[in-house]
Design an enzyme around this catalytic site. Structure first.
Site, PDB file in Angstrom:
ATOM      1  N   HIS A  21       0.811  -1.219   0.000  1.00 12.41           N
ATOM      2  CA  HIS A  21       0.000   0.000   0.000  1.00 12.41           C
ATOM      3  C   HIS A  21       0.849   1.277   0.000  1.00 12.41           C
ATOM      4  O   HIS A  21       1.924   1.336   0.586  1.00 12.41           O
ATOM      5  CB  HIS A  21      -0.911   0.008   1.233  1.00 12.41           C
ATOM      6  CG  HIS A  21      -0.156  -0.086   2.531  1.00 12.41           C
ATOM      7  ND1 HIS A  21       0.305   1.002   3.219  1.00 12.41           N
ATOM      8  CD2 HIS A  21       0.228  -1.166   3.262  1.00 12.41           C
ATOM      9  CE1 HIS A  21       0.910   0.621   4.313  1.00 12.41           C
ATOM     10  NE2 HIS A  21       0.894  -0.702   4.366  1.00 12.41           N
ATOM     11  N   ASP A  22       0.337   2.282  -0.709  1.00 16.91           N
ATOM     12  CA  ASP A  22       0.901   3.633  -0.713  1.00 16.91           C
ATOM     13  C   ASP A  22       2.287   3.722  -1.334  1.00 16.91           C
ATOM     14  O   ASP A  22       3.016   4.691  -1.093  1.00 16.91           O
ATOM     15  CB  ASP A  22       0.929   4.222   0.708  1.00 16.91           C
ATOM     16  CG  ASP A  22      -0.448   4.254   1.347  1.00 16.91           C
ATOM     17  OD1 ASP A  22      -1.278   5.063   0.906  1.00 16.91           O
ATOM     18  OD2 ASP A  22      -0.703   3.454   2.271  1.00 16.91           O
ATOM     19  N   GLY A  62       5.215  -1.177   2.414  1.00 16.78           N
ATOM     20  CA  GLY A  62       4.388   0.004   2.246  1.00 16.78           C
ATOM     21  C   GLY A  62       5.168   1.304   2.213  1.00 16.78           C
ATOM     22  O   GLY A  62       6.258   1.417   2.774  1.00 16.78           O
TER      23      GLY A  62
END
Length: 260
Positions: free
Chosen positions: A119-120, A137
């Site tokens: 994520h991100d 992440g």
């Protein structure tokens, strides 16, 4: 749209007319897929995916599943894949969280089999992420970077433009632009001169980068003094500015110089 009757496509998905969707692929709601893209068999495109034009998503890939983050609270987030990007077998790219609300992979990238992008993460254009690389992440990878197979990239790490990270590396610190990095612990291993020449960098620009990194990594200076020395010794250029900005903005610190 040339979709197989054996594929599942949610009626609310926005898919260009000439997209090819192979048998047993699954396309969820809140998905957008651009023209000329191919979705291979057993690929899963989950809510929040924004896939560009002329991409190739190979069998078993899962795009835009929810993040593996216990802080995730179901917020509306996305995965954005640029144009002409190839995602090979069993790659996973997770949605963003409320940190950036998106995970991005640029255009003209190649993510080889079994890569994980958490994520991100923000991955630039023309990047090559080799087999089984695991990216935690909030990682940032700039344009034209190459990460060798089975490497593991720690969360919040940055990898600079045109950098090349050797296979099997544990990337715990930031990797500045234009360099090669290898060994354990991960260390500076020279300028990525072959890659830079292939991309049209002049001999003068490459020579200046070699001087910059000799000062940073090989003269025994701390980072503050090394950057001052670079400013005094090396004429201003876009490459010099990029290196200085990258190193100054590093929150995790950069990798070390090569060992004697």
């Amino acid at each position: 749209m040339k979709n197989s009757p054996l594929a599942y496509i949610h009626p609310d998905a926005k898919i260009a007319d000439d997209v090819v969707i192979e048998p047993f692929a699954t396309i969820y709601e809140n998905v957008e897929i651009g023209e000329g893209t191919w979705i291979g068999p057993n690929a899963v495109i989950m809510p929040g995916a924004r896939i560009g034009k002329h991409c190739k998503i190979h069998p078993g890939a899962v795009i835009s599943n929810i993040p593996q983050d216990l802080k995730f609270e179901g917020e509306d987030t996305t995965v954005v894949i640029g144009d002409y990007t190839t995602i090979r077998e069993c790659v996973t790219v997770n949605r963003g969280t409320k940190d950036k609300f998106t995970t991005q992979v640029g255009s003209h990238c190649l993510l080889m089999a079994y890569v994980h992008v958490a994520h991100d993460c923000i991955i630039g254009d023309h990047c090559v992420i080799a087999n089984s690389v695991q990216i935690a992440g909030h990682v940032s990878i700039e344009d034209y970077a190459i990460v060798g197979g089975t490497s593991a990239v720690h969360q919040f790490v940055k990898i600079g433009a045109h950098a090349m990270v050797g296979g099997g590396s544990l990337v715990r610190k930031d990797v500045p632009p234009y360099i090669m990095a290898g060994r354990e612990p991960l260390s500076y291993d020279g300028i990525n001169s072959i890659g830079l020449r292939r991309r049209g960098f002049s001999n003068e620009a490459i020579g200046n980068l070699q001087q910059i990194y000799r000062i940073i990594f090989q003269q025994g200076l701390n980072i503050t003094n090394a950057l001052k020395a670079v400013e005094e010794a090396i004429e201003d250029s876009p490459e010099r500015a990029h290196v200085l900005d990258f190193v100054r903005s590093s929150e995790r610190g950069i990798i070390k110089g090569n060992r004697v």
